[in-house]
Design a protein around this motif. Structure first.
Motif, short mmCIF file in Angstrom:
data_model
loop_
_atom_site.label_atom_id
_atom_site.label_comp_id
_atom_site.label_asym_id
_atom_site.label_seq_id
_atom_site.Cartn_x
_atom_site.Cartn_y
_atom_site.Cartn_z
N ALA A 17 0.84 -1.21 0.00
CA ALA A 17 0.00 0.00 0.00
C ALA A 17 0.87 1.26 0.00
CB ALA A 17 -0.89 0.00 1.23
N THR A 18 0.38 2.31 -0.65
CA THR A 18 1.08 3.60 -0.52
C THR A 18 0.13 4.59 0.15
OG1 THR A 18 0.40 4.03 -2.78
CG2 THR A 18 2.71 3.45 -2.44
N PHE A 19 0.68 5.31 1.09
CA PHE A 19 -0.12 6.25 1.88
C PHE A 19 0.07 7.67 1.36
CE2 PHE A 19 -0.63 2.66 4.49
CZ PHE A 19 -1.66 2.92 5.39
N GLU A 20 -1.03 8.40 1.31
CA GLU A 20 -0.96 9.78 0.81
C GLU A 20 -0.81 10.78 1.93
OE1 GLU A 20 -4.36 11.13 -1.37
OE2 GLU A 20 -3.92 9.75 -3.02
N THR A 21 -1.28 10.42 3.12
CA THR A 21 -1.36 11.42 4.19
C THR A 21 -0.55 10.98 5.40
OG1 THR A 21 -3.18 10.47 5.48
CG2 THR A 21 -3.79 11.67 3.50
N GLN A 22 -0.43 11.90 6.35
CA GLN A 22 0.25 11.56 7.61
C GLN A 22 -0.76 11.17 8.69
OE1 GLN A 22 1.51 15.65 7.63
NE2 GLN A 22 3.63 15.02 7.73
N THR A 23 -2.02 11.01 8.30
CA THR A 23 -3.05 10.83 9.32
C THR A 23 -3.16 9.37 9.78
OG1 THR A 23 -4.77 10.29 7.72
CG2 THR A 23 -4.43 12.62 8.20
N ASP A 24 -3.71 9.20 10.97
CA ASP A 24 -4.05 7.85 11.44
C ASP A 24 -5.28 7.34 10.70
OD1 ASP A 24 -5.49 9.89 12.69
OD2 ASP A 24 -5.99 8.65 14.41
N THR A 25 -6.15 8.28 10.28
CA THR A 25 -7.41 7.92 9.63
C THR A 25 -7.21 7.12 8.36
OG1 THR A 25 -8.27 10.01 10.44
CG2 THR A 25 -9.55 8.91 8.72
N GLU A 26 -6.14 7.42 7.64
CA GLU A 26 -5.98 6.77 6.33
C GLU A 26 -5.92 5.26 6.46
OE1 GLU A 26 -2.91 8.38 3.78
OE2 GLU A 26 -3.37 6.92 2.21
N VAL A 27 -5.46 4.74 7.63
CA VAL A 27 -5.41 3.27 7.74
C VAL A 27 -6.81 2.67 7.67
CG1 VAL A 27 -3.24 3.18 9.07
CG2 VAL A 27 -5.43 3.08 10.29
N VAL A 28 -7.82 3.43 8.09
CA VAL A 28 -9.20 2.93 8.03
C VAL A 28 -9.60 2.74 6.57
CG1 VAL A 28 -11.62 3.48 8.54
CG2 VAL A 28 -9.85 3.96 10.23
N ALA A 29 -9.34 3.77 5.76
CA ALA A 29 -9.69 3.70 4.33
C ALA A 29 -8.86 2.61 3.65
CB ALA A 29 -9.45 5.06 3.68
N GLN A 30 -7.58 2.53 4.01
CA GLN A 30 -6.70 1.52 3.38
C GLN A 30 -7.16 0.10 3.74
OE1 GLN A 30 -4.06 1.75 1.36
NE2 GLN A 30 -3.33 3.87 1.50
N LEU A 31 -7.52 -0.09 5.01
CA LEU A 31 -7.97 -1.43 5.43
C LEU A 31 -9.25 -1.82 4.69
CD1 LEU A 31 -7.62 -1.69 9.33
CD2 LEU A 31 -6.52 -3.15 7.62
N LEU A 32 -10.19 -0.86 4.64
CA LEU A 32 -11.46 -1.15 3.96
C LEU A 32 -11.21 -1.49 2.49
CD1 LEU A 32 -13.69 1.65 5.53
CD2 LEU A 32 -14.06 -0.81 5.76
N ALA A 33 -10.32 -0.72 1.86
CA ALA A 33 -10.03 -0.97 0.44
C ALA A 33 -9.40 -2.35 0.27
CB ALA A 33 -9.10 0.12 -0.09
N ARG A 34 -8.50 -2.69 1.21
CA ARG A 34 -7.85 -4.01 1.09
C ARG A 34 -8.88 -5.13 1.22
NH1 ARG A 34 -3.44 -6.32 5.26
NH2 ARG A 34 -5.19 -7.42 6.14
N TYR A 35 -9.76 -5.01 2.21
CA TYR A 35 -10.77 -6.07 2.40
C TYR A 35 -11.69 -6.18 1.18
CZ TYR A 35 -9.26 -6.21 7.29
OH TYR A 35 -8.52 -6.34 8.43
N ARG A 36 -11.99 -5.02 0.57
CA ARG A 36 -12.83 -5.08 -0.64
C ARG A 36 -12.08 -5.79 -1.77
NH1 ARG A 36 -17.26 -2.10 -1.42
NH2 ARG A 36 -17.75 -3.87 -2.73
N ARG A 37 -10.79 -5.44 -1.92
CA ARG A 37 -9.99 -6.09 -2.99
C ARG A 37 -9.92 -7.60 -2.76
NH1 ARG A 37 -6.54 -1.71 -2.35
NH2 ARG A 37 -5.15 -2.91 -1.03
N GLU A 38 -9.92 -7.98 -1.49
CA GLU A 38 -9.85 -9.41 -1.17
C GLU A 38 -11.20 -10.10 -1.36
OE1 GLU A 38 -6.25 -9.00 2.13
OE2 GLU A 38 -8.27 -9.50 2.80
N GLY A 39 -12.21 -9.32 -1.74
CA GLY A 39 -13.48 -9.92 -2.12
C GLY A 39 -14.59 -9.81 -1.08
N LEU A 40 -14.31 -9.10 0.03
CA LEU A 40 -15.39 -8.97 1.03
C LEU A 40 -16.43 -7.96 0.56
CD1 LEU A 40 -13.57 -8.91 4.50
CD2 LEU A 40 -14.29 -10.84 3.13
#
Ligand code: F6R
Length: 608
Positions: A116-139
């Motif tokens: 994954a590549t992160f765009e921001t310095q925020t803690d919040t971005e991990v939420v969006a990244q995790l959700l995106a990963r789970y969607r890519r994995e087919g959830l």
């Protein structure tokens, strides 16, 4: 504090979302943003600074779309700029967040290792990244949300929008409040009912640990295990409040419950959550060189300073001279320019504190101001300003300012200790980790103890006098407990060092005297229990505020035992503040006093 609004609407939502954000402006923020789904694509506008800037961006580049989320950000992780402003987008997922994701550093590392590549310095971005990963994995969306919530820890309110579902928002709450609103053919999300008051007065407050699917087809609420739960719809009076109390009866109650959130924010200016280091600008005060500290303040702020003294002495090995400002200013204390002085004041205008500051300045000391109001006189006259970032405190009895003062003083003591080489890096990391965990523990404690505090306050309201005792940092906290109770319930109360009991106050103990013992299972626990024994032997009614280990270790009879989680000594004063605040609050409510404006008291004491 951050603010969240969401609309699943019947027409364009962007302007309405920003209008709703204006109702959350009072919470303080440093950037803002809004996102919608337009023709099947996520789009957003964000701006640093005030909402007028965001409106300017929207005027130039309107944002169509009938569903959207919006946010005012009060920076915690990452500077306040447009990139760090919410909503955050990752592969068709949009997120706005209020609070702190405590384990973001660990999750971020894992996601980066996975590509994954992160765009921001925020803690919040991990939420969006995790959700995106789970969607890519087919959830599916719901499963992805549930999996993400199982991964993240901390205090948060979240609103999520998926690009492939333009008729539904998802929400989650662990700590900071989040309300769902119901309109004609529309549904809403908001940090509080006031944000939603232009749209509806019918709301459901999510409970801690709840998450929800919010769409036109219905609102479905789940607990953390994923089981459906039902939460009541209620009619709010929020629109009636100009300065809002949210869904609280009094500002004091609101301010007590805001503490997890405001403390996260305050801490973020003094510690690096990812590196677990103390990090702040101490201006011209060089903690590595000063030979001692002088500290002064009034009332609750003085009691915060008294707790801070323990930290500066223990961790930074700095001798601390301390006194209430009304005495300090006249003591003609010998001080030298190689010392520094810290003045603690919520308002920054307290006359005695200001006079003490001026005395120290004349003696050539460098001056630090630990203030809430950074434009105040005390702040202006200081060499270094240490803002406590508690947001406006309206209730006359100080609550969130006290714990934010403590959080800031603890961070300063850790930073000073590192600068002086009196603690090593590993100790710094451990202490900062404890501070980082504090907002989440506070949220848990507030929920846990509320019913017990309410029940106990009925007992307390019948009393004429109450004693509070404690050792170590629990001694000033005992005094703060007594001060809180007396100022809003008008019950006479005193706080004592537990070891002083037998030197006088023990004469007061009889079967009518409640004694509130503040005793986390720390270095002093056994000794405090001996003092409790002295109270029990004389028939005193003990209200025991302790932790799980302390409760298991004592067999003495008590009227009530309030059991808090076991925490490190550095955060115990903040955690143990919560029961004493709630006890005072509920006692006053029960007695029908004017909680927010108790008789004879003023919020800012600008006369001697
Ligand atoms: C008690 C309380 C007061 C203030 C004191 C100092 O709940 O609020 O004791 O702490 O008057 O005020 P500031 O912090 O504004 O200097």
């Amino acid at each position: 504090m951050c603010g969240i609004v969401g609309i699943v609407g019947t027409g364009p939502v962007a302007e309405r979302l920003v209008d709703a954000l204006t109702r959350l402006e009072y919470r303080g923020y440093d950037s803002a943003g809004v996102a919608t789904i337009n023709e099947g694509k996520l789009d957003r506008r964000r701006a640093e600074g005030k909402l007028v800037n965001l409106r300017g961006v929207l005027a130039k580049e309107p944002l169509p779309g009938n569903i959207g989320i919006a946010h005012t950000r009060w920076a915690t992780h990452g500077v306040p700029n447009e990139t760090n402003a919410h909503p955050h987008f990752v592969d068709g997922v949009a997120v706005v967040h209020n609070g702190i994701i405590e384990n973001f550093a660990e999750i971020k590392q894992e996601l980066i290792a996975g590509g994954a590549t992160f765009e921001t310095q925020t803690d919040t971005e991990v939420v969006a990244q995790l959700l995106a990963r789970y969607r890519r994995e087919g959830l599916g969306r719901r499963q992805a949300m549930h999996e993400m919530l199982k991964r993240v820890t901390g205090a948060y309110a979240l609103a999520v929008m998926f690009e492939d579902d333009p008729s539904t928002l998802m929400a989650a709450r662990s700590g900071p409040p989040l309300a769902i609103g119901y309109g004609r053919g529309e549904v809403y999300l908001g940090s509080d009912a006031v944000a939603l008051s232009p749209f509806t007065n019918e709301v459901t407050y999510l409970h801690d640990g709840d998450w929800a699917i919010v769409g036109k087809d219905g609102v479905f609420i789940f607990d953390l295990s994923g089981s459906p739960v039902s939460r009541p719809r209620q009619i709010t009076q929020a629109a009636a409040y100009l300065v809002d109390k949210g869904n609280h009866r009094h500002f004091m109650e609101k301010e007590i419950y805001e503490q997890p959130e405001v403390i996260s924010h305050a801490l973020s200016h003094y510690v690096d959550f990812a590196e677990r280091r103390a990090r702040f600008d101490s201006g011209t005060i060089d903690f590595s060189k000063v030979t001692g500290l002088a500290m002064s303040a009034c009332g609750t702020a003085f009691l915060a300073a008294s707790i801070g003294k323990y930290w500066f002495e223990r961790y930074a090995r700095l001798p601390v001279e301390i006194d209430v400002a009304s005495e300090f200013r006249y003591r003609e204390m010998p001080l030298s320019p190689d010392q520094a002085a810290l003045f603690i004041s919520q308002s920054g205008e307290t006359a005695d504190t200001l006079a003490s500051l001026r005395y120290c300045k004349e003696q050539g000391l460098k001056i630090g101001a630990v203030v809430n109001v950074t434009e105040s006189t005390i702040a202006r006259e200081a060499d270094a300003i240490f803002p406590i970032l508690a947001g406006p405190e309206i209730g006359v009895a100080s609550t969130k300012a006290f714990t934010c003062q403590l959080a800031v003083l603890a961070s300063l003591a850790i930073g000073a200790a590192r600068a002086r080489g009196t603690i090593d890096e590993a100790t710094e990391k451990t202490l900062v980790r404890h501070l980082t965990e504090m907002p989440r523990i506070m949220s848990r404690v507030l929920n846990l103890i509320q019913p017990q505090m309410e029940a106990l306050s009925r007992e307390l309201s019948k009393c004429k006098d109450v004693l509070y005792i404690g050792r170590g940092t629990s001694y000033p906290l005992a005094m703060e407990g007594a001060l809180k109770l007396k100022e809003i319930s008008y019950i006479h109360a005193e706080g004592y060092a537990a070891g002083e009991l037998k030197h006088g106050p023990i004469a007061l103990i009889d079967e009518n005297m409640p004694v509130i013992v503040i005793a986390p299972h720390d270095r002093f626990f056994e000794k405090t229990v001996s003092n409790m024994q002295e109270v029990a032997a004389r028939g005193g009614r003990i209200i025991f505020i302790t932790d799980e280990k302390g409760a298991a270790a004592s067999t003495l009879p008590t009227v009530a035992t309030i059991v808090l989680p076991e925490v490190d000594e550095i955060i115990a004063p903040m955690i143990f503040s919560l029961p004493i605040q709630l006890l005072a609050y509920h006692t006053a409510v029960f007695m029908g006093t004017d909680v927010d404006q108790p008789r004879n008291l003023a919020k800012s004491v600008t006369v001697e």
